[in-house]
Design an enzyme around this catalytic site. Structure first.
Site, short mmCIF file in Angstrom:
data_model
loop_
_atom_site.label_atom_id
_atom_site.label_comp_id
_atom_site.label_asym_id
_atom_site.label_seq_id
_atom_site.Cartn_x
_atom_site.Cartn_y
_atom_site.Cartn_z
N GLU A 435 -3.81 -38.10 -14.82
CA GLU A 435 -2.95 -37.93 -15.98
C GLU A 435 -3.13 -39.11 -16.93
O GLU A 435 -3.00 -40.26 -16.53
CB GLU A 435 -1.49 -37.86 -15.50
CG GLU A 435 -0.48 -37.92 -16.63
CD GLU A 435 0.95 -38.22 -16.13
OE1 GLU A 435 1.13 -38.49 -14.92
OE2 GLU A 435 1.86 -38.17 -16.96
N ASP A 508 1.66 -39.87 -12.69
CA ASP A 508 2.73 -40.87 -12.56
C ASP A 508 3.88 -40.34 -11.71
O ASP A 508 4.07 -39.15 -11.56
CB ASP A 508 3.26 -41.23 -13.96
CG ASP A 508 2.28 -42.11 -14.72
OD1 ASP A 508 1.42 -42.72 -14.05
OD2 ASP A 508 2.37 -42.16 -15.95
N ASP A 510 6.87 -40.07 -12.36
CA ASP A 510 8.07 -39.77 -13.16
C ASP A 510 8.17 -38.27 -13.42
O ASP A 510 7.40 -37.48 -12.88
CB ASP A 510 8.02 -40.56 -14.47
CG ASP A 510 6.76 -40.26 -15.27
OD1 ASP A 510 6.02 -39.32 -14.88
OD2 ASP A 510 6.49 -40.95 -16.25
N ASP A 512 7.50 -36.45 -16.08
CA ASP A 512 6.32 -35.83 -16.68
C ASP A 512 5.22 -35.63 -15.65
O ASP A 512 4.54 -34.61 -15.65
CB ASP A 512 5.78 -36.69 -17.83
CG ASP A 512 6.59 -36.48 -19.10
OD1 ASP A 512 7.34 -35.47 -19.16
OD2 ASP A 512 6.48 -37.31 -20.01
#
Ligand code: 0RA
Length: 648
Positions: A435, A508, A510, A512
């Site tokens: 990503e 990541d 998180d 997203d």
């Protein structure tokens, strides 16, 4: 219980010890999955009592020490003494492998889970287990325990015979057990997982009230599920975020040759199909004969119906089965005996008689529905939907042909994004889908280029949901994955040709990142299923913290590891939290995430991917904030405790 063992009693006890020796054989694993399977075994028995009309309520309670109770208000497990074995029915059920009403098929019309190993296995794998039965005017109790003696475990032994207690008019069974920490890696079940399954069961067993109480935290939680509409409510619930073509789902049920089938269907305003099926309340994620029977009947009945629809006749349209399944959401629930499961994950129904029964029941139910003049408005909408689908199918085939030619021409520049590896052995090669460009850049520099290829994804790949194959193919991010894998796509995918035996998603930790993982897994689940089935898909687990002291760095993936590392390093340890992959240097990325000797990878299972597919298709219509929240909660593979997959 010590006085008089008969030969058969002794065999009974050895039986439970055998469960202790190879727990995996009886409940699948000694990890989270097995721990939850213990609960499902106990819940299934109570649910069977409700499904067969003897109980109306099932209460599950989670206690702080990890013990769990399941109570129903059914008939109560038989308390009488078995004439030959001279022990109570209760003791038989809990100390004899495969004992119980379920196995002679007389007490219950339909039951039998995927595992169906029952109460005795739960007892064998518990530190202690307590049974309370109310029936025949009294409360009765019996306790079992697994104890160690001379280094040997005696599993699931009765402490006393069944004891008759005070009078009561109540009836029902309550089982409380403590999963044995000597067997399981972890004994605390996950609230989310338990509540999801109980909710699903409440939909599948119409009218039963299921409660879940969690007393493990200072603030107790309690949920109650009861759905009078059964699978119709389930379908309405599933479709809350979709635009339905008709407000009320179509519903019919019937019985044929001893097989019960219940079906509900509703057309929604997308072009995907969402068919979910169950047999004896167990999800059949890989489909099977019941789904086939449904599809055959749908095609046949709709073909007949379309012969009388002027718009279709005028244009001489010829329909295919898939035209009737565009935008179709459906739930099929079958109850039958002697279920045969097949498939990679044993979640495909194999019994041919189920196809025959479902086909007959759907043919009759759907024909009647279409003939009923009260349904004319809905029928017209369904017919229009089928016409649109047939037309766009024909158009899409043309587009696909053009696309095929186009993608040949376009594939060269796309591979440009990919930093391939120099090695030529697919078995050794790894493809990292990363990503973000900056993390991608670091990964390119930090990797071992002999066997690691890096494909950076710019932004978020488009949602697979609501998209036709043609649109998926047009998306650059997906196309670059397809090209990099080099083994075709969807029906033309040939696993023999893959260029990388490990496909590793690196995103990541998180929201997203969770979103991207869910989309990618859904993409693989839909168009490269064999890749998941054969265990080629992985999620990289970058650490969340570094703990540094005096030139020494330790990495932590979880809060628990962080606490441990801090304790070990003592005062003055410096903690840094990594919010994104972009924050790591190329050396750090290699050390923590890329290096096969230091990294943590999670192998994605079909269960995980199917859950993502389910979440993406039910919740990701348009990614608005609350849904993103949900996705990151349920599809967050960075929390190891939420993950069913194998840690490598
Ligand atoms: C077999 C026979 C009967 C009851 C049950 C099994 C039974 C088992 C469980 C497990 C959890 N809750 C349960 N409730 C009932 C009774 C047969 C009869 O009374 O005639």
């Amino acid at each position: 219980m010590a006085q008089s063992y008969t030969v058969s009693d002794i065999q009974v006890l050895e039986g439970l010890d055998a469960v202790r020796k190879r727990p995996g054989m009886y409940i699948g694993s000694t990890g989270y999955r097995g721990l939850h399977q213990m609960l499902w075994e106990v819940v299934d028995n109570a649910i069977d009592e409700a499904a067969n009309g003897y109980a109306t309520k099932v209460d599950v309670c989670l206690y702080p020490d990890g013990s769990v109770s399941v109570e129903d208000n059914g008939r109560g497990i038989p308390v009488g003494i078995h004439p030959e074995l001279k022990i109570s029915g209760v003791e038989l059920v809990f100390s004899k492998l495969h004992a119980g009403g379920k196995f002679n098929n007389e007490n219950y019309a339909y039951s039998g889970g995927l595992h169906g190993v029952g109460a005795s296995v739960v007892n064998a794998l518990s530190t202690w287990l307590k049974v309370e039965i109310c029936r025949d005017g009294y409360r009765h109790v019996q306790e079992f325990h697994s104890y160690e003696e001379n280094g040997r475990i005696h599993a699931g032994q009765a402490k006393t015979p069944l004891q008759k207690m005070e009078k009561t008019d109540k009836h029902g069974s309550k089982i409380t057990y403590m999963a044995d920490p000597r067997v399981f890696d972890e004994v605390q079940v996950q609230f989310d997982r338990v509540s999801r399954r109980l909710r699903e069961l409440a939909f599948l067993v119409k009218g039963v009230t299921i409660t879940l109480t969690d007393l493990r935290e200072a603030q107790p939680k309690k949920l109650e599920f009861c759905y009078l509409g059964g699978i119709v409510d389930f379908l309405i619930d599933m479709n809350t975020d979709r635009q339905a073509l008709h407000p009320m789902p179509i519903h019919f049920s019937g019985e044929k040759n001893g097989i019960l089938a219940e079906v509900t269907m509703q057309y929604v305003d997308t072009d995907k199909e969402y068919i979910y099926s169950y047999v004896n309340n167990i999800a059949t994620g890989e489909g099977g004969t019941h789904e086939t029977g449904f599809k055959i009947a749908l095609t046949k009945v709709m073909n007949d119906y379309m012969k009388n629809v002027a718009a279709a006749v005028k244009e001489k349209l010829s329909f295919e089965g898939e035209d009737y399944r565009e935008g179709l959401s459906a739930i099929i629930s079958v109850k039958m005996k002697e279920v045969q499961f097949e498939g990679q994950t044993k979640t495909r129904l194999g019994n041919p008689e189920a196809r025959v029964a479902v086909e007959a029941i759907v043919t009759e139910g759907l024909s009647q529905y279409l003939q009923n003049l009260n349904n004319t408005a809905v029928c017209t909408k369904i017919a229009e939907k089928a016409i649109t689908a047939a037309k766009s199918r024909i158009a899409a085939r043309k587009a696909k042909k053009i696309e095929r030619e186009k993608s040949k021409a376009d594939s060269a520049p796309l591979v440009g994004k990919l930093s391939s590896c120099t090695g030529k052995k697919p078995e050794l090669n790894e493809l990292f889908i990363v990503e973000g460009d900056s993390a991608g850049g670091n990964a390119k520099m930090g990797r071992d280029r002999r066997f690691q290829a890096i494909l950076p994804l710019r932004g978020k790949p488009l949602n697979v949901e609501k998209k036709r194959i043609e649109q998926v193919l047009q998306n650059e991010e997906f196309r670059s994955i397809i090209t990099a894998l080099g083994a075709g796509f969807d029906k033309s995918f040939n696993i023999e040709n893959i260029k990388y035996h490990k496909v590793i998603i690196l995103a990541d930790a998180d929201q997203d990142g969770a979103h991207i993982r869910a989309i990618l897994l859904t993409f693989f689940f839909r168009y490269f299923r064999q890749l998941i089935v054969d265990g080629h898909v992985f999620i990289a687990q970058p650490p969340l913290y570094s703990i540094r002291k005096g030139g020494k760095t330790v990495w932590a993936h979880t809060e628990k590891q962080l606490t441990e590392a801090k304790a070990q390093m003592g005062r003055g340890a410096e903690v840094k939290r990594y919010k994104g992959l972009g924050e790591m240097s190329k050396e750090q990325l290699w050390e923590t995430t890329l290096d096969p000797n230091g990294r943590v990878l999670m192998q994605v299972t079909m269960e995980d991917a199917a859950a993502c597919d389910h979440i993406v298709s039910t919740l990701m219509g348009d990614a608005v904030e609350p849904r993103k929240q949900y996705i990151s909660e349920y599809a967050n593979f960075n929390k190891q405790d939420k993950f069913a997959g194998n840690v490598l």
